[in-house]
Design an enzyme around this catalytic site. Structure first.
Site, mmCIF file in Angstrom:
data_model
loop_
_atom_site.group_PDB
_atom_site.id
_atom_site.type_symbol
_atom_site.label_atom_id
_atom_site.label_comp_id
_atom_site.label_asym_id
_atom_site.label_seq_id
_atom_site.Cartn_x
_atom_site.Cartn_y
_atom_site.Cartn_z
ATOM 1 N N ARG A 48 2.509 52.372 53.456
ATOM 2 C CA ARG A 48 2.925 53.016 52.210
ATOM 3 C C ARG A 48 4.342 52.607 51.825
ATOM 4 N NH1 ARG A 48 0.639 58.002 50.676
ATOM 5 N NH2 ARG A 48 2.677 58.928 50.266
ATOM 6 N N ARG B 247 11.361 44.986 51.795
ATOM 7 C CA ARG B 247 11.839 44.118 50.712
ATOM 8 C C ARG B 247 13.023 43.277 51.142
ATOM 9 N NH1 ARG B 247 12.553 48.467 46.918
ATOM 10 N NH2 ARG B 247 10.433 48.778 46.218
ATOM 11 N N ASP C 235 -1.824 60.186 46.684
ATOM 12 C CA ASP C 235 -0.682 60.566 45.874
ATOM 13 C C ASP C 235 -1.197 61.127 44.544
ATOM 14 O OD1 ASP C 235 1.496 60.051 47.516
ATOM 15 O OD2 ASP C 235 1.426 57.904 47.104
ATOM 16 N N GLU D 119 12.224 70.434 55.541
ATOM 17 C CA GLU D 119 10.773 70.320 55.713
ATOM 18 C C GLU D 119 10.443 70.168 57.192
ATOM 19 O OE1 GLU D 119 9.350 67.853 52.407
ATOM 20 O OE2 GLU D 119 7.827 67.135 53.804
ATOM 21 N N ARG E 19 13.044 66.009 56.642
ATOM 22 C CA ARG E 19 13.913 65.642 55.515
ATOM 23 C C ARG E 19 14.517 66.873 54.868
ATOM 24 N NH1 ARG E 19 8.781 62.781 52.326
ATOM 25 N NH2 ARG E 19 7.428 64.579 52.444
ATOM 26 N N ARG F 163 -2.323 68.276 58.880
ATOM 27 C CA ARG F 163 -0.950 68.522 59.276
ATOM 28 C C ARG F 163 -0.380 69.521 58.289
ATOM 29 N NH1 ARG F 163 1.580 68.668 63.892
ATOM 30 N NH2 ARG F 163 3.738 67.936 63.795
ATOM 31 N N TYR G 283 -5.344 60.734 51.958
ATOM 32 C CA TYR G 283 -3.886 60.824 51.818
ATOM 33 C C TYR G 283 -3.520 60.325 50.410
ATOM 34 C CZ TYR G 283 0.979 60.254 53.578
ATOM 35 O OH TYR G 283 2.332 60.326 53.799
HETATM 36 P P1 FAD Z 1 -3.780 70.653 45.871
HETATM 37 O O1 FAD Z 1 -2.550 70.465 45.093
HETATM 38 O O2 FAD Z 1 -3.691 70.998 47.311
HETATM 39 O O3 FAD Z 1 -4.627 71.797 45.132
HETATM 40 C C1 FAD Z 1 -5.730 72.422 45.733
HETATM 41 C C2 FAD Z 1 -5.777 73.850 45.215
HETATM 42 O O4 FAD Z 1 -6.999 74.451 45.651
HETATM 43 C C3 FAD Z 1 -4.638 74.712 45.763
HETATM 44 O O5 FAD Z 1 -3.975 75.368 44.696
HETATM 45 C C4 FAD Z 1 -5.350 75.712 46.671
HETATM 46 O O6 FAD Z 1 -4.730 76.987 46.676
HETATM 47 C C5 FAD Z 1 -6.733 75.770 46.041
HETATM 48 N N1 FAD Z 1 -7.776 76.156 46.997
HETATM 49 C C6 FAD Z 1 -8.083 75.544 48.156
HETATM 50 N N2 FAD Z 1 -9.095 76.209 48.759
HETATM 51 C C7 FAD Z 1 -9.425 77.239 47.946
HETATM 52 C C8 FAD Z 1 -10.366 78.283 48.043
HETATM 53 N N3 FAD Z 1 -11.182 78.399 49.106
HETATM 54 N N4 FAD Z 1 -10.449 79.185 47.046
HETATM 55 C C9 FAD Z 1 -9.613 79.105 45.976
HETATM 56 N N5 FAD Z 1 -8.696 78.133 45.843
HETATM 57 C C10 FAD Z 1 -8.597 77.219 46.827
HETATM 58 N N6 FAD Z 1 2.267 62.697 45.640
HETATM 59 C C11 FAD Z 1 2.980 61.826 44.895
HETATM 60 O O7 FAD Z 1 2.412 61.131 44.047
HETATM 61 N N7 FAD Z 1 4.334 61.707 45.045
HETATM 62 C C12 FAD Z 1 5.029 62.447 45.944
HETATM 63 O O8 FAD Z 1 6.255 62.316 46.045
HETATM 64 C C13 FAD Z 1 4.305 63.371 46.752
HETATM 65 N N8 FAD Z 1 4.948 64.116 47.647
HETATM 66 C C14 FAD Z 1 4.242 65.003 48.423
HETATM 67 C C15 FAD Z 1 4.935 65.768 49.338
HETATM 68 C C16 FAD Z 1 4.249 66.692 50.128
HETATM 69 C C17 FAD Z 1 4.999 67.507 51.130
HETATM 70 C C18 FAD Z 1 2.839 66.844 49.978
HETATM 71 C C19 FAD Z 1 2.073 67.840 50.833
HETATM 72 C C20 FAD Z 1 2.143 66.084 49.056
HETATM 73 C C21 FAD Z 1 2.835 65.156 48.274
HETATM 74 N N9 FAD Z 1 2.184 64.378 47.315
HETATM 75 C C22 FAD Z 1 2.897 63.474 46.559
HETATM 76 C C23 FAD Z 1 0.715 64.475 47.123
HETATM 77 C C24 FAD Z 1 0.299 65.452 46.022
HETATM 78 O O9 FAD Z 1 0.748 66.744 46.346
HETATM 79 C C25 FAD Z 1 -1.212 65.454 45.931
HETATM 80 O O10 FAD Z 1 -1.731 64.164 45.725
HETATM 81 C C26 FAD Z 1 -1.780 66.341 44.812
HETATM 82 O O11 FAD Z 1 -0.940 67.370 44.429
HETATM 83 C C27 FAD Z 1 -3.077 66.910 45.313
HETATM 84 O O12 FAD Z 1 -3.770 67.604 44.321
HETATM 85 P P2 FAD Z 1 -5.124 68.327 44.698
HETATM 86 O O13 FAD Z 1 -5.635 68.963 43.463
HETATM 87 O O14 FAD Z 1 -6.010 67.394 45.418
HETATM 88 O O15 FAD Z 1 -4.750 69.416 45.810
HETATM 89 N N1 UDP Z 2 8.265 57.038 57.599
HETATM 90 C C1 UDP Z 2 9.147 56.774 58.615
HETATM 91 N N2 UDP Z 2 10.484 56.975 58.408
HETATM 92 C C2 UDP Z 2 10.963 57.425 57.248
HETATM 93 C C3 UDP Z 2 10.071 57.691 56.194
HETATM 94 C C4 UDP Z 2 8.720 57.503 56.397
HETATM 95 O O1 UDP Z 2 8.725 56.374 59.699
HETATM 96 O O2 UDP Z 2 12.195 57.602 57.123
HETATM 97 C C5 UDP Z 2 6.818 56.830 57.851
HETATM 98 C C6 UDP Z 2 6.154 58.101 58.407
HETATM 99 O O3 UDP Z 2 5.141 57.695 59.301
HETATM 100 C C7 UDP Z 2 5.568 58.715 57.169
HETATM 101 C C8 UDP Z 2 5.092 57.472 56.427
HETATM 102 O O4 UDP Z 2 6.127 56.502 56.667
HETATM 103 O O5 UDP Z 2 4.500 59.600 57.474
HETATM 104 C C9 UDP Z 2 4.888 57.639 54.945
HETATM 105 O O6 UDP Z 2 6.100 58.073 54.371
HETATM 106 P P1 UDP Z 2 6.116 58.802 52.952
HETATM 107 O O7 UDP Z 2 7.536 58.949 52.538
HETATM 108 O O8 UDP Z 2 5.189 58.100 52.040
HETATM 109 O O9 UDP Z 2 5.523 60.229 53.363
HETATM 110 P P2 UDP Z 2 5.153 61.528 52.493
HETATM 111 O O10 UDP Z 2 6.194 61.646 51.409
HETATM 112 O O11 UDP Z 2 3.762 61.325 52.011
HETATM 113 O O12 UDP Z 2 5.259 62.622 53.513
#
Ligand code: FAD
Ligand code: UDP
Length: 366
Positions: free
Chosen positions: A173, A177, A351, A301, A281, A250, A349
């Site tokens: 991911r 560069r 985005d 986090e 982070r 996780r 996984y």
């Molecule tokens: P979710 O957002 O998880 O929505 C699912 C919903 O279903 C939730 O509101 C939940 O409450 C509901 N639900 C589940 N089970 C039930 C049930 N039984 N009954 C009623 N409701 C229920 N993506 C990026 O592009 N850029 C980023 O920088 C980025 N950073 C991230 C950082 C973190 C820490 C995390 C965890 C994810 C990140 N993502 C990022 C990914 C992004 O959050 C997801 O791709 C996207 O929001 C997922 O949407 P979703 O609808 O699949 O799931």
């Molecule tokens: N990662 C790492 N060091 C860093 C940042 C990321 O080793 O400083 C690795 C780690 O395994 C992580 C993966 O790269 O799970 C993907 O990073 P990303 O920032 O995409 O994670 P997310 O924002 O989805 O948690």
């Protein structure tokens, strides 16, 4: 007797919201339910001190797909934020992703040829030719110095597993560069919604019936009776009563703090790559929107193993879980009146742009 809705959508995250929006456009009646007390799933923001706090972790939108970029911008304008995280290891700071700045900070080498020579020597010494797991993949991309300082500790605390037991794709991911460019993403389009992600959710959900604080599994039969079809965005293993066993996820704990300073760390994202520091982070939210408020909000986090009391944030796409997921996927394919979508129901996984892409594709069949 006809049912009150065409679609019952379980989950108001990006998948559910995009699907509902598209279904409504095609004249379908949708009811969304969500077990949280707000809509938007993991992109939800809470306003604290005038700052949009990404309640479930930093979310930076990026995509190469102009259609998806135009789609999200049709609901809310995005700013030109570029993610350039920093990493701290043993009190030294390094730029991410791995680029000429990082290499200079590590080895004081200035040209791409010199850098490539250092990395190649480390790869040769490791003897890895055909990487089979995250550790081998990382070393064969950037060598051992970067692996031990910036990857191993972060990865093992993030996933709670040895880097040798994790799939190689996770580390791919991150760009590597040979230019002085700290942009974390290679995609053409990147930014943060001006005014926060809730504006995107509100735009998508306008005019759609939604019930919050409702768990589908608490009263499944009653909800099923509401609509002809179901869109399910929760955990696919739970949907099928765990009949092939539990999938692993996780989880994370977010520790939000308001600080009485206008600038705590000078950057939105700072990673802590040492294994013994319990968080991965620290996010300083105001920087996503170039905020000028007098206070600031930070979030630490902490990765945690998932159990049924916790939120399942990341699927763990290793061989063991993939084998289980494939069995659920086969059942899902046979259930033609149910659409499974999003990070939890597709166990991917994903985005944000990929979730939107999936929802737009799956909604074509409406
Ligand atoms: P979710 O957002 O998880 O929505 C699912 C919903 O279903 C939730 O509101 C939940 O409450 C509901 N639900 C589940 N089970 C039930 C049930 N039984 N009954 C009623 N409701 C229920 N993506 C990026 O592009 N850029 C980023 O920088 C980025 N950073 C991230 C950082 C973190 C820490 C995390 C965890 C994810 C990140 N993502 C990022 C990914 C992004 O959050 C997801 O791709 C996207 O929001 C997922 O949407 P979703 O609808 O699949 O799931
Ligand atoms: N990662 C790492 N060091 C860093 C940042 C990321 O080793 O400083 C690795 C780690 O395994 C992580 C993966 O790269 O799970 C993907 O990073 P990303 O920032 O995409 O994670 P997310 O924002 O989805 O948690």
């Amino acid at each position: 007797m006809s049912k009150p809705y065409d679609y019952l959508i379980v989950g108001s995250g990006l998948f559910g919201a995009v699907f509902a929006h598209e279904a409504k456009k095609k004249g379908k009646r949708c009811l969304i339910i969500d077990k949280r007390n707000h809509s938007g799933g993991n992109i939800y923001c809470e306003n604290v001190e005038g700052i949009n706090v990404h309640k479930y972790g930093a979310h930076i939108f990026h995509t190469n797909d102009k259609t998806i970029w135009d789609y999200v911008n049709s609901f809310v304008e995005f700013n030109r934020y570029t993610n350039s995280p920093l990493a701290i290891f043993e009190n030294e700071m390094y730029n991410l992703p791995f680029n000429m700045n990082t290499f200079y900070q590590l080895w004081k080498v200035k040209t791409p040829d010199e850098v490539k020579a250092v990395i190649q020597a480390q790869i040769a010494e490791s003897g890895i030719t055909n990487p089979q797991n995250l550790e081998e993949q990382a070393i064969s991309l950037v060598g051992t110095d970067i692996y031990y300082k910036l990857i191993k500790g972060y990865t093992e605390k993030q996933w709670g597993r040895d880097a040798k037991d994790l799939p190689a794709f996770i580390i791919k991911r991150l760009p590597v560069r040979f230019t002085y460019d700290n942009n974390y993403f290679n995609d053409k389009y990147q930014g943060i919604p001006i005014g926060g992600y809730n504006k995107l959710t509100e735009g998508l959900l306008e005019g759609i019936d939604i019930k919050l604080n409702v768990d589908y599994f608490a009263n499944r039969a009653e909800w099923d009776a509401q609509a002809d079809k179901i869109v399910f965005t929760g955990k696919i293993d739970e949907f099928y009563d765990y009949r092939f066993g539990q999938l692993q996820y996780r989880s994370l704990k977010f520790e939000h703090q308001t600080k009485d300073t206008d600038n705590y760390q000078g950057n939105a994202v700072v990673n802590y790559t040492e294994r013994h520091i319990p968080y991965t982070r620290i996010i300083e939210h105001k920087h996503f929107e170039f905020g000028t408020q007098s206070k600031t909000v930070i979030t630490k986090e902490y990765p945690e193993e998932w159990n049924t009391e916790k939120e399942p944030y990341y699927p763990i796409n290793d061989a063991h879980n993939t084998e289980i997921y494939k069995k659920y996927e086969a059942l899902a394919k046979a259930d033609s009146h149910i659409v499974f979508g999003g990070r939890l129901a597709e166990y991917k996984y994903y985005d944000m742009h990929q979730v939107i892409g999936s929802a737009l594709k799956k909604s074509q069949s409406i």
